[in-house]
Each structure stands twice: as structure tokens, then as C-alpha cells.
Design a protein around this motif. Sequence first.
Motif, mmCIF file in Angstrom:
data_model
loop_
_atom_site.group_PDB
_atom_site.id
_atom_site.type_symbol
_atom_site.label_atom_id
_atom_site.label_comp_id
_atom_site.label_asym_id
_atom_site.label_seq_id
_atom_site.Cartn_x
_atom_site.Cartn_y
_atom_site.Cartn_z
ATOM 1 N N PRO A 66 8.509 -3.468 -2.975
ATOM 2 C CA PRO A 66 8.865 -2.140 -2.460
ATOM 3 C C PRO A 66 8.079 -1.807 -1.195
ATOM 4 O O PRO A 66 6.904 -2.180 -1.060
ATOM 5 C CB PRO A 66 8.480 -1.197 -3.611
ATOM 6 C CG PRO A 66 8.472 -2.063 -4.829
ATOM 7 C CD PRO A 66 8.024 -3.412 -4.367
ATOM 8 N N ILE A 67 8.733 -1.108 -0.287
ATOM 9 C CA ILE A 67 8.102 -0.739 0.974
ATOM 10 C C ILE A 67 8.185 0.766 1.169
ATOM 11 O O ILE A 67 9.279 1.347 1.142
ATOM 12 C CB ILE A 67 8.783 -1.448 2.168
ATOM 13 C CG1 ILE A 67 8.599 -2.961 2.073
ATOM 14 C CG2 ILE A 67 8.222 -0.933 3.500
ATOM 15 C CD1 ILE A 67 9.285 -3.745 3.182
ATOM 16 N N ASP A 68 7.036 1.368 1.299
ATOM 17 C CA ASP A 68 6.908 2.779 1.675
ATOM 18 C C ASP A 68 5.504 2.936 2.250
ATOM 19 O O ASP A 68 4.720 1.977 2.263
ATOM 20 C CB ASP A 68 7.171 3.715 0.494
ATOM 21 C CG ASP A 68 6.171 3.551 -0.656
ATOM 22 O OD1 ASP A 68 4.999 3.184 -0.407
ATOM 23 O OD2 ASP A 68 6.549 3.794 -1.819
ATOM 24 N N PRO A 69 5.131 4.109 2.757
ATOM 25 C CA PRO A 69 3.802 4.234 3.383
ATOM 26 C C PRO A 69 2.645 3.831 2.478
ATOM 27 O O PRO A 69 1.657 3.251 2.954
ATOM 28 C CB PRO A 69 3.740 5.718 3.751
ATOM 29 C CG PRO A 69 5.169 6.088 3.994
ATOM 30 C CD PRO A 69 5.948 5.318 2.982
ATOM 31 N N ILE A 70 2.749 4.086 1.177
ATOM 32 C CA ILE A 70 1.637 3.763 0.278
ATOM 33 C C ILE A 70 1.529 2.259 0.063
ATOM 34 O O ILE A 70 0.420 1.691 0.091
ATOM 35 C CB ILE A 70 1.814 4.491 -1.069
ATOM 36 C CG1 ILE A 70 1.863 6.013 -0.853
ATOM 37 C CG2 ILE A 70 0.660 4.133 -2.010
ATOM 38 C CD1 ILE A 70 0.665 6.581 -0.136
ATOM 39 N N THR A 71 2.646 1.575 -0.142
ATOM 40 C CA THR A 71 2.576 0.123 -0.355
ATOM 41 C C THR A 71 2.124 -0.595 0.922
ATOM 42 O O THR A 71 1.415 -1.602 0.849
ATOM 43 C CB THR A 71 3.934 -0.428 -0.806
ATOM 44 O OG1 THR A 71 4.919 -0.152 0.213
ATOM 45 C CG2 THR A 71 4.379 0.213 -2.102
ATOM 46 N N VAL A 72 2.539 -0.073 2.072
ATOM 47 C CA VAL A 72 2.077 -0.658 3.330
ATOM 48 C C VAL A 72 0.575 -0.444 3.485
ATOM 49 O O VAL A 72 -0.161 -1.342 3.922
ATOM 50 C CB VAL A 72 2.837 -0.053 4.520
ATOM 51 C CG1 VAL A 72 2.250 -0.560 5.842
ATOM 52 C CG2 VAL A 72 4.321 -0.407 4.457
ATOM 53 N N LEU A 73 0.103 0.746 3.107
ATOM 54 C CA LEU A 73 -1.337 1.031 3.179
ATOM 55 C C LEU A 73 -2.124 0.086 2.274
ATOM 56 O O LEU A 73 -3.188 -0.416 2.657
ATOM 57 C CB LEU A 73 -1.583 2.492 2.790
ATOM 58 C CG LEU A 73 -3.045 2.951 2.768
ATOM 59 C CD1 LEU A 73 -3.645 2.890 4.176
ATOM 60 C CD2 LEU A 73 -3.147 4.371 2.215
ATOM 61 N N TRP A 74 -1.612 -0.173 1.077
ATOM 62 C CA TRP A 74 -2.289 -1.073 0.138
ATOM 63 C C TRP A 74 -2.339 -2.497 0.696
ATOM 64 O O TRP A 74 -3.349 -3.185 0.587
ATOM 65 C CB TRP A 74 -1.552 -1.034 -1.195
ATOM 66 C CG TRP A 74 -2.243 -1.753 -2.325
ATOM 67 C CD1 TRP A 74 -1.809 -2.854 -2.981
ATOM 68 C CD2 TRP A 74 -3.499 -1.405 -2.918
ATOM 69 N NE1 TRP A 74 -2.702 -3.236 -3.956
ATOM 70 C CE2 TRP A 74 -3.764 -2.355 -3.927
ATOM 71 C CE3 TRP A 74 -4.424 -0.388 -2.692
ATOM 72 C CZ2 TRP A 74 -4.897 -2.312 -4.716
ATOM 73 C CZ3 TRP A 74 -5.570 -0.352 -3.477
ATOM 74 C CH2 TRP A 74 -5.800 -1.297 -4.475
ATOM 75 N N GLU A 75 -1.235 -2.929 1.299
ATOM 76 C CA GLU A 75 -1.211 -4.255 1.931
ATOM 77 C C GLU A 75 -2.198 -4.304 3.097
ATOM 78 O O GLU A 75 -2.882 -5.316 3.304
ATOM 79 C CB GLU A 75 0.203 -4.570 2.420
ATOM 80 C CG GLU A 75 0.362 -5.926 3.064
ATOM 81 C CD GLU A 75 0.334 -7.083 2.083
ATOM 82 O OE1 GLU A 75 0.190 -8.244 2.525
ATOM 83 O OE2 GLU A 75 0.468 -6.837 0.855
ATOM 84 N N ALA A 76 -2.288 -3.206 3.836
ATOM 85 C CA ALA A 76 -3.222 -3.157 4.963
ATOM 86 C C ALA A 76 -4.657 -3.285 4.491
ATOM 87 O O ALA A 76 -5.495 -3.934 5.135
ATOM 88 C CB ALA A 76 -3.030 -1.857 5.734
ATOM 89 N N GLN A 77 -4.965 -2.687 3.340
ATOM 90 C CA GLN A 77 -6.324 -2.805 2.810
ATOM 91 C C GLN A 77 -6.634 -4.256 2.448
ATOM 92 O O GLN A 77 -7.725 -4.764 2.748
ATOM 93 C CB GLN A 77 -6.467 -1.923 1.561
ATOM 94 C CG GLN A 77 -7.825 -2.072 0.881
ATOM 95 C CD GLN A 77 -8.003 -1.116 -0.268
ATOM 96 O OE1 GLN A 77 -8.072 0.092 -0.040
ATOM 97 N NE2 GLN A 77 -8.058 -1.628 -1.495
ATOM 98 N N HIS A 78 -5.695 -4.935 1.820
ATOM 99 C CA HIS A 78 -5.923 -6.329 1.436
ATOM 100 C C HIS A 78 -6.068 -7.244 2.650
ATOM 101 O O HIS A 78 -6.709 -8.294 2.564
ATOM 102 C CB HIS A 78 -4.776 -6.818 0.553
ATOM 103 C CG HIS A 78 -4.790 -6.205 -0.808
ATOM 104 N ND1 HIS A 78 -3.716 -6.283 -1.669
ATOM 105 C CD2 HIS A 78 -5.738 -5.484 -1.469
ATOM 106 C CE1 HIS A 78 -4.014 -5.659 -2.790
ATOM 107 N NE2 HIS A 78 -5.229 -5.159 -2.691
ATOM 108 N N ARG A 79 -5.479 -6.854 3.761
ATOM 109 C CA ARG A 79 -5.571 -7.664 4.976
ATOM 110 C C ARG A 79 -6.760 -7.271 5.853
ATOM 111 O O ARG A 79 -6.918 -7.792 6.949
ATOM 112 C CB ARG A 79 -4.265 -7.552 5.777
ATOM 113 C CG ARG A 79 -3.105 -8.265 5.113
ATOM 114 C CD ARG A 79 -1.796 -8.046 5.857
ATOM 115 N NE ARG A 79 -0.735 -8.856 5.260
ATOM 116 C CZ ARG A 79 -0.381 -10.069 5.658
ATOM 117 N NH1 ARG A 79 -0.995 -10.612 6.706
ATOM 118 N NH2 ARG A 79 0.580 -10.745 5.065
ATOM 119 N N GLY A 80 -7.589 -6.366 5.372
ATOM 120 C CA GLY A 80 -8.795 -6.000 6.098
ATOM 121 C C GLY A 80 -8.587 -5.021 7.229
ATOM 122 O O GLY A 80 -9.511 -4.771 8.008
ATOM 123 N N LEU A 81 -7.383 -4.448 7.319
ATOM 124 C CA LEU A 81 -7.107 -3.539 8.432
ATOM 125 C C LEU A 81 -7.947 -2.268 8.350
ATOM 126 O O LEU A 81 -8.321 -1.696 9.381
ATOM 127 C CB LEU A 81 -5.614 -3.191 8.451
ATOM 128 C CG LEU A 81 -5.137 -2.210 9.515
ATOM 129 C CD1 LEU A 81 -5.469 -2.726 10.919
ATOM 130 C CD2 LEU A 81 -3.636 -1.962 9.379
#
Length: 373
Positions: free
Chosen positions: A245-260
Motif C-alpha cells: 500500500p502507498i500513502d503518506p504514512i507508508t512512504v514515511l515508514w519506507e523513508a525511515q528504513h532507508r535512512g532518509l
Amino acid sequence: MHNATDPHSDSAGPDEPAPSPPVHYAEQALLGALLLTPDQLNTLDTLESGNFGDPSHTAVFAAMSALAPPEAAVHAKEPVWLNSVLDHARRQARGLTASYLHTLIRTCPDPEHAPAYAQIVRSEHARRTLRTHTNRLAQTATTPIEPEPATAVLAQADTLARYLDQLADQFAPHPGSLPRTPTPPEPPRNTGADVLDEERMLLATATAHPREMTRMPWLLPVDFALPVHTALFHCLTALNHRGEPIDPITVLWEAQHRGLLRDTSAQHVLNLLAIPAGSVEHWGENVLQRALLHQAHTTAERIRAYTEDPANSVHQLVTGSRRALADLTAIRTRWERTTSRTPGRSRAPRTTAATRASPPSTTAPGRPTRPSR
């Protein structure tokens, strides 16, 4: 010792120009050889007056090309050839003197080497002309012409490529054909307000309408100008690839895992994704076009560095320039793929502008088309 009366004397004083480059002496030697043996003009049919870098040398060779060489017996006894060349050349170079023509003769080591001197002159002219084409490519990329800047840039790239083909036919290859010139640093990306707004709207709209991303395989993270936008597009493409699923929260969670989030805050990421507007493909095309212009500028700077390195032969310039253009061709292929599939746009020749369609709206009526800043 410097001769103050000779404008071509190159022993520089504290406030005088730098010494002349080697091609200056080759031009002098060639003209001296032709003043001594004018019959050699018939063997230099591929040489033109415009190939000379010194204006006075251009005038002298133009005069030689316009005049009929004297008979050998007359030339051996009287200075008819020198006088005729001087009178004719003065129409273009008024400061030219008989003394300088004698200087040309004195500086010629061997008149029989005229073909070799002519090849040096042609080689340096090729370097200067290649630099001119490169400067035009850089200027077109950095000062884009509306409404189709990509069309203008690609047309100039085609002109440059055709000139490289001409040089490849005129100058024979040789071992060690790759330039050893260090690659110059990449020029800075355009990060103006319009550029960043378009990238933000692409990210926000792609987050709101992730299915549209499946129609955009031609857009890559490297096409973005701002690193944080590059990283967020990585997040979107990763989630889309995994079918999550893609929405602002899931993108934010992915960003955290990528060190952003080491370099930016969670709230900043959410703000970037907050206001979708317009069409994902429209914003993606704008981002790709700016990436194309940037790559054209980068390519131009790389080729210009080759032309400014006197150690590079013409064949090395051709080989290195073609490799630099290959990087532009890669993004060009993606650009032509997307413009051929965009609704309302027809496939156009490389040098012909196409008509851009307005982006279809994917937002509710009355929704702002730009995020407030």
C-alpha cells in the motif's frame, strides 16, 4: 629578444599576452612554404582560409587562394608572388607588412613539409570548431528555448554528432585513442523554485495515485534535482515494486528504513506529500525534460574539457566526445519514449518541435494546482 615592431613576436613582457601556441608556428611555417613554393597550393585543396586561427594568416592564405601562382621561372627571379599576395591580403589585414611575409619565410624549416603543417592547422581548427559546437550545446541547455527546450537541445546534439562523424572521416584513428583528460565535476543542478515545486507535486500526486506510476517506467530517481526528492521517489518505486500500500504514512515508514530521516524530519516528508495536483505523467515529463537539459550541459562541459586539453589529438577528441554523447543518448531514449506515448503528442522528428498537451487533472474541482509555499 622581443621585437616591439612585430605584432606576431611572442616574447611576452610583464603586461603582454601569453606566448603563442604551437599551431601559430605551424601556420607561419605553412604560409612561408607557400610563399617559397606556391605550386604546393594545388596539393592543399582541403585547406581553407577559415582554418587559420590568426586573422592575418587567414588574409594571407585567402589571398594566395584567390591569386594564380606565377610561373616558376618568374618566381625564381622576381618577388611578383610576394607583392601580389601582400597587396591582396591588405584588403583584409591592413596592418600586414612586407616584413612579416619575410618573417613567414624565415620561420619555415622546410617547404617540402607543407602538407604536415597543413594537417596541424586543420587539426587545431577542428578543436576550435568542436569547442564552438560544445559551447552552443551548453548554452542551449542552460538557457532553454520555449516551448520545447528539449527539441532545441537534441537538435544541437545532433549537429555536434554530425560534426564528429565528419572529423572521424578526415582524421585517421591511432592507438591510445581515449583522452586522458580528468573528467570535470558535474555542473550544479537547477534547483529553482519552479523545479522544486514540480518535483514536490510529482511526489505528492504519485503518492495519492500510485497506479499512475506503472505508466512511467521511463522516469528514474536520478532524474530529480534535489537529493531528498530522489530518495522519496526511491521509496515510492520500491513500495510499488513490492505491491505494498502507498500513502503518506507508508512512504514515511519506507523513508525511515532507508535512512532518509537522518537528514530531514518526518513532518517535512509529510508536508512534501500533502498536496497532490494535476497528472503524475505530466510532472514526470517535466522532471525528465529538466534532467535531459542537465545531462546535455554535463556532456558539453565534459567535451569542452577535452578540447581545452592540448594533449588530445583530433581522434581522441572524437572518441571521447562520442562517449560523452552516449550518456546523453541514454536519457534521450527515455525522453523520446515518453513523448511518443503522451496523449495529445505525436512522435516528431528529432529536430522538429511537437505540441505539448495540457495535463489532465486528477484532483477534485477547486483544489489548488500548486502547494502553498
